[in-house]
Enzyme design. Structure first.
Site, PDB file in Angstrom:
ATOM      1  N   SER A 144       0.835  -1.193   0.000  1.00 25.16           N
ATOM      2  CA  SER A 144       0.000   0.000   0.000  1.00 25.16           C
ATOM      3  C   SER A 144       0.880   1.257   0.000  1.00 25.16           C
ATOM      4  O   SER A 144       1.728   1.418  -0.889  1.00 25.16           O
ATOM      5  CB  SER A 144      -0.953  -0.045   1.201  1.00 25.16           C
TER       6      SER A 144
ATOM      7  N   ASP B 270      -8.995  -6.135  -4.782  1.00 28.18           N
ATOM      8  CA  ASP B 270      -8.536  -4.882  -4.177  1.00 28.18           C
ATOM      9  C   ASP B 270      -9.036  -3.734  -5.048  1.00 28.18           C
ATOM     10  O   ASP B 270      -8.517  -3.481  -6.132  1.00 28.18           O
ATOM     11  CB  ASP B 270      -7.013  -4.868  -4.100  1.00 28.18           C
TER      12      ASP B 270
ATOM     13  N   HIS C 287      -8.145  -5.143  -0.295  1.00 32.46           N
ATOM     14  CA  HIS C 287      -6.844  -4.493  -0.106  1.00 32.46           C
ATOM     15  C   HIS C 287      -6.072  -5.100   1.062  1.00 32.46           C
ATOM     16  O   HIS C 287      -4.845  -5.201   1.020  1.00 32.46           O
ATOM     17  CB  HIS C 287      -7.058  -2.996   0.131  1.00 32.46           C
ATOM     18  N   ASP C 288      -6.762  -5.505   2.101  1.00 33.08           N
ATOM     19  CA  ASP C 288      -6.101  -6.084   3.277  1.00 33.08           C
ATOM     20  C   ASP C 288      -5.423  -7.415   2.988  1.00 33.08           C
ATOM     21  O   ASP C 288      -4.723  -7.950   3.863  1.00 33.08           O
ATOM     22  CB  ASP C 288      -7.114  -6.272   4.410  1.00 33.08           C
TER      23      ASP C 288
END
Length: 381
Positions: free
Chosen positions: A157, A322, A355-356
């Site tokens: 990220s 994501d 995204h995680d």
């Protein structure tokens, strides 16, 4: 915390605070007369100092990436799935450095630090910082350890943006850049999410123009809302549907504005926990650093030209669900690197977690990460 420390854990770790007395001129034009970085290290630096790896954290991350601070810790560091003996970032072979960036709130110089000119916390007077500013402090950290070249700079990220910036600002000082679930710059939608979060914080009646510490309070509601908005973007629709669906917390509708659904309870809990452990001014700074990141801006928006100066090899990893930093954003970097005739590998992982996913032990992701890091270890160890 488990009753005993797992064999593949770095174990109990103690962070250190490193002071830098040299002035740091920031991209905004202001200068810090000196600063401190909170740092954790895992593994041992070899005699040639060729096996060092830098871990760059994401928006709400910090120096505690692996292991435990005490036997009473509820959980290990934020990237413990990937750092440790026998893990992809193998501390039997590598010297791993993880830090809290300036502007943060976990021990490095930031808004909660005391301003020597006023004797009060910096608060809103702390200067706006950029990814390039962070990379410059990380270069000073490398000098502190007498590391001329990182074996790898790794981040997910916002951490991936730092790894990309490293390859451009100090091209001769890293062999590999691992950029995971990241992007070459934020989309308008992402900037919009960040602005909603900032407004939630700044409109809180306890914000006091950023001087809440001087008023013995903090903008709890604003921080909770900011985290709730952010957390929604870190999860995919599939992940939320699988985890919560439309499950009711009490088994029936309440016909009021209290919590009805499990997902509401989850978001409120996440917001509550976050508000108690993260500084509001730091959150504003971190989101601005995200917004400002655009390494191609100095090259008339041409990312290929921006990356022509890089010398390291690259690995990029993205995740299918994501939507905060979609695979298309990673492919922008991959295409620019290919056009610049750089050595780049790319993997798109089919994963429902959103995204995680970059934090989670997903089999294909972990296998690829492990294989690529083994390549690095064979080169430098």
């Amino acid at each position: 915390m488990p009753e005993s420390i797992p064999a593949d854990s770095v174990g109990l770790v103690t962070p250190e605070t490193i002071t830098f007395d040299d002035p740091l001129t920031l991209a905004c034009g202001r200068t810090l007369k000196g600063y401190q970085l909170k740092v954790e290290t895992y593994g041992n630096l070899n005699t040639k100092k060729t096996n060092a790896v830098l871990i760059c954290h994401a928006l709400s991350g910090h120096h505690h990436a692996a292991g435990y601070h005490s036997m009473s810790d509820r959980k290990p560091g934020w990237w413990d799935n990937y750092i440790g003996p026998g893990k992809p970032i193998d501390t039997n072979e590598l010297f791993v450095v993880s830090l809290n960036n300036i502007g943060g709130c976990h021990g490095s110089t930031g808004p909660t630090s005391f301003n020597p000119e006023t004797g009060k916390p910096f608060g809103p007077d702390f200067p706006v910082v950029t990814v390039t500013d962070w990379v410059n402090t990380q270069a000073a950290l490398a000098n502190y350890f007498a590391i001329e070249q990182w074996a790898a700079v790794i981040g997910g990220s916002l951490g991936g943006m730092q790894a990309l910036q490293w390859s451009m600002t100090y091209p001769e000082r890293l062999r590999y850049a691992l950029i995971i679930a990241s992007a070459p710059k934020l989309s308008a939608q992402n900037i919009a999410f960040n602005e909603v979060a900032r407004q939630a914080i700044m409109k809180d009646e306890d914000f006091y123009g950023g001087r809440y510490l001087e008023n013995s309070t903090y903008p709890k509601s604003g921080l909770m809302l900011a985290r709730m908005v952010g957390h929604i973007t870190y999860l995919s629709d599939a992940a939320m549907r699988s985890k919560f669906g439309r499950d009711l917390r009490s088994g029936h509708l309440n016909f009021n504005y209290e919590v009805d659904f499990q997902v509401e309870s989850y978001l409120r809990y996440q917001g509550e926990v976050f508000s108690e452990g993260f500084d509001a001014n730091s959150y504003l700074l971190m989101t601005k650093a995200l917004d400002y990141f655009d390494p191609a801006a100095e090259f008339d928006g041409d990312l290929t030209t921006a990356l022509e100066q890089t010398q390291c090899k690259f690995l990029l990893i993205s995740f299918t669900t994501d939507w905060r930093f979609s695979p298309e954003r990673s492919k922008e970097i991959v295409d620019a690197l290919l056009n610049a005739k750089k050595d780049v590998s790319y993997l798109e992982v089919d994963a429902p977690e959103g995204h995680d996913a970059f934090l989670l032990p997903i089999a294909r992701y972990k296998q690829a990460f492990y294989a690529y890091m083994n390549r690095i270890i064979r080169e430098v160890a």
